[in-house]
Design an enzyme around this catalytic site. Structure first.
Site, PDB file in Angstrom:
ATOM      1  N   GLN A 131      46.174  52.497  62.363  1.00 11.82           N
ATOM      2  CA  GLN A 131      46.948  53.705  62.084  1.00 11.82           C
ATOM      3  C   GLN A 131      46.847  54.020  60.591  1.00 11.82           C
ATOM      4  O   GLN A 131      47.291  55.080  60.152  1.00 11.82           O
ATOM      5  CB  GLN A 131      48.426  53.504  62.431  1.00 11.82           C
ATOM      6  CG  GLN A 131      48.686  53.159  63.895  1.00 11.82           C
ATOM      7  CD  GLN A 131      50.124  52.747  64.089  1.00 11.82           C
ATOM      8  OE1 GLN A 131      50.998  53.595  64.288  1.00 11.82           O
ATOM      9  NE2 GLN A 131      50.398  51.454  64.000  1.00 11.82           N
ATOM     10  N   ASN A 132      46.295  53.097  59.832  1.00 16.05           N
ATOM     11  CA  ASN A 132      46.260  53.244  58.371  1.00 16.05           C
ATOM     12  C   ASN A 132      45.151  54.205  57.950  1.00 16.05           C
ATOM     13  O   ASN A 132      44.112  54.279  58.591  1.00 16.05           O
ATOM     14  CB  ASN A 132      46.054  51.878  57.696  1.00 16.05           C
ATOM     15  CG  ASN A 132      47.189  50.921  58.022  1.00 16.05           C
ATOM     16  OD1 ASN A 132      48.272  51.360  58.402  1.00 16.05           O
ATOM     17  ND2 ASN A 132      46.923  49.623  57.918  1.00 16.05           N
TER      18      ASN A 132
ATOM     19  N   ASP B 139      44.100  54.092  54.716  1.00 14.69           N
ATOM     20  CA  ASP B 139      43.752  53.594  53.376  1.00 14.69           C
ATOM     21  C   ASP B 139      42.341  53.045  53.238  1.00 14.69           C
ATOM     22  O   ASP B 139      41.960  52.596  52.156  1.00 14.69           O
ATOM     23  CB  ASP B 139      44.787  52.525  52.938  1.00 14.69           C
ATOM     24  CG  ASP B 139      44.833  51.333  53.907  1.00 14.69           C
ATOM     25  OD1 ASP B 139      45.928  50.722  54.034  1.00 14.69           O
ATOM     26  OD2 ASP B 139      43.801  51.005  54.529  1.00 14.69           O
TER      27      ASP B 139
ATOM     28  N   HIS C  38      44.629  57.858  62.696  1.00 13.63           N
ATOM     29  CA  HIS C  38      45.330  58.875  61.896  1.00 13.63           C
ATOM     30  C   HIS C  38      44.482  59.402  60.746  1.00 13.63           C
ATOM     31  O   HIS C  38      45.006  59.987  59.812  1.00 13.63           O
ATOM     32  CB  HIS C  38      46.649  58.300  61.344  1.00 13.63           C
ATOM     33  CG  HIS C  38      47.634  57.987  62.423  1.00 13.63           C
ATOM     34  ND1 HIS C  38      48.665  57.106  62.248  1.00 13.63           N
ATOM     35  CD2 HIS C  38      47.719  58.435  63.705  1.00 13.63           C
ATOM     36  CE1 HIS C  38      49.364  57.021  63.387  1.00 13.63           C
ATOM     37  NE2 HIS C  38      48.806  57.814  64.281  1.00 13.63           N
TER      38      HIS C  38
ATOM     39  N   GLY D 213      51.730  44.429  61.557  1.00 15.15           N
ATOM     40  CA  GLY D 213      52.271  45.270  60.483  1.00 15.15           C
ATOM     41  C   GLY D 213      52.566  46.685  60.880  1.00 15.15           C
ATOM     42  O   GLY D 213      52.349  47.615  60.094  1.00 15.15           O
ATOM     43  N   THR D 214      53.081  46.867  62.103  1.00 13.96           N
ATOM     44  CA  THR D 214      53.489  48.212  62.500  1.00 13.96           C
ATOM     45  C   THR D 214      54.882  48.196  63.111  1.00 13.96           C
ATOM     46  O   THR D 214      55.246  47.288  63.831  1.00 13.96           O
ATOM     47  CB  THR D 214      52.474  48.857  63.481  1.00 13.96           C
ATOM     48  OG1 THR D 214      52.903  50.201  63.772  1.00 13.96           O
ATOM     49  CG2 THR D 214      52.347  48.075  64.786  1.00 13.96           C
TER      50      THR D 214
ATOM     51  N   ASN E 285      54.526  40.204  62.359  1.00 14.46           N
ATOM     52  CA  ASN E 285      55.401  41.060  61.562  1.00 14.46           C
ATOM     53  C   ASN E 285      56.547  40.165  61.087  1.00 14.46           C
ATOM     54  O   ASN E 285      57.057  39.372  61.874  1.00 14.46           O
ATOM     55  CB  ASN E 285      55.942  42.199  62.451  1.00 14.46           C
ATOM     56  CG  ASN E 285      56.549  43.328  61.637  1.00 14.46           C
ATOM     57  OD1 ASN E 285      57.304  43.105  60.694  1.00 14.46           O
ATOM     58  ND2 ASN E 285      56.186  44.564  61.963  1.00 14.46           N
TER      59      ASN E 285
END
Ligand code: BV8
Ligand code: ZN
Length: 246
Positions: free
Chosen positions: A101-102, A104, A119, A187-188, A213
């Site tokens: 979803q990142n 970066d 995304h 990490g979501t 997480n």
């Protein structure tokens, strides 16, 4: 302190062929990139509806561009962390698919070879009038927001709220999940849809689901195993364990 990874996960890793890593902003936290909704979250300062949507962009393209340039500056000073690198290293032993979803670009910079960007990507841009691409370039400082040679506004190639996800990326992600032996969600917060549906699909397909997480999330209840640790430490542990028996 290196915590031992769970026996059930070790057994799965011994027989698995296909690993899928579904990642969110927490994956890049240890690269120094703020998450969206955590205590340091960037949405605490900015409201998504004010910035990450097309109407906000049309209303004030310069403000939206300042926000993305600010984030690009942070990203350009950051590097993939040991979690991104561990996922790349696991390609030596498994077929590895990254569904992120990142925006970066850090999974690319870490060298992962199969990445699905749900995304978009902060390094990619296009003209809203003629669709001309302006990827991997930095725009010169100017009083206006970046303009295309045709005069049209250039926008980041990022999926804003209310916008559809790139269909090819999403359907390819659905397909790799069908073949997965282990589905890692890393990490979501699991609150953005339709991306979060992918974890629900993996659950419906009875894959072995692992959440990495430090805290519980909206999706925690669907996982077979939760690793309450940071992504970099957890993924380093997983890589070390795999290297011990491969
Ligand atoms: C759409 C780009 C069709 C911008 C983003 C049901 C179905 C469909 C749509 C919806 C639905 N319900 C609601 C919607 C609407 C909306 C949505 O999901 N809203 C949410 C907020 C409720 N979805 C959409 O609008 C999507 N479009 O569906 O189009 C449509 C069309 C018209 C009308 C309706 C529907 C588009 C969604 C994409 C939006 N764009 N970003 C930008 O980046 O500038 S979303 C944004 O959130 C980011 O992309 C990010 O990737 C995404 C998810 O956030 P996370 O990655 O999870 O990050 P977060 O900060 O939340 O969590 C970080 C986690 O890391 C925490 O859990 C923390 O504990 C953990 N962590 C911290 N440190 C570490 C760590 N973990 C490990 N290690 C660490 N060290
Ligand atoms: Zn143009």
């Amino acid at each position: 302190m290196k915590n031992k990874i769970n026996e059930a996960l070790i057994e799965k890793l011994k027989s698995a062929k296909n690993l899928v890593f579904f990642t969110g902003a927490g994956m890049s936290a240890e690269s120094g990139i703020p998450t969206f909704r955590g205590t340091d979250g960037i949405w605490n300062k900015f409201k998504p509806e004010e910035l990450a949507n097309f109407n906000a962009f049309l209303k004030n393209p310069k403000l939206v561009w300042e926000w993305y340039q600010y984030r690009k500056d942070i990203i350009h000073k950051s590097a993939p962390n040991n979690g991104h690198i561990a996922i790349k290293e696991l390609e030596k032993y498994y077929s590895v698919s990254v569904i992120t979803q990142n925006v970066d670009n850090l999974h690319y910079r870490a060298g992962s070879s199969e990445i699905y960007e749900l995304h978009g990507n902060i390094e990619k841009n296009y003209c809203i009038s003629c669709n001309k691409r302006y990827d991997f370039i930095d725009f010169p400082e100017s009083t206006d927001s970046p303009r295309c040679e045709c005069g049209g506004l250039i926008r980041p190639d990022i999926v804003w709220f209310g916008e559809n996800l790139p269909q090819d990326q999403y359907s390819s992600a659905e397909k790799v999940i069908e073949e997965a032996d282990i589905f890692f969600s890393i990490g979501t917060s699991g609150i953005v849809y339709p991306a979060a549906y992918l974890a629900l699909n993996a659950n419906k397909l009875k894959k072995f689901l692992v959440e990495i997480n430090p805290v519980d999330t909206e999706l925690t209840h669907i996982f077979d195993l939760t690793i309450r640790n940071s992504s970099a430490s957890a993924l380093e542990n997983i890589l070390t364990t795999v290297e011990s028996f491969k």
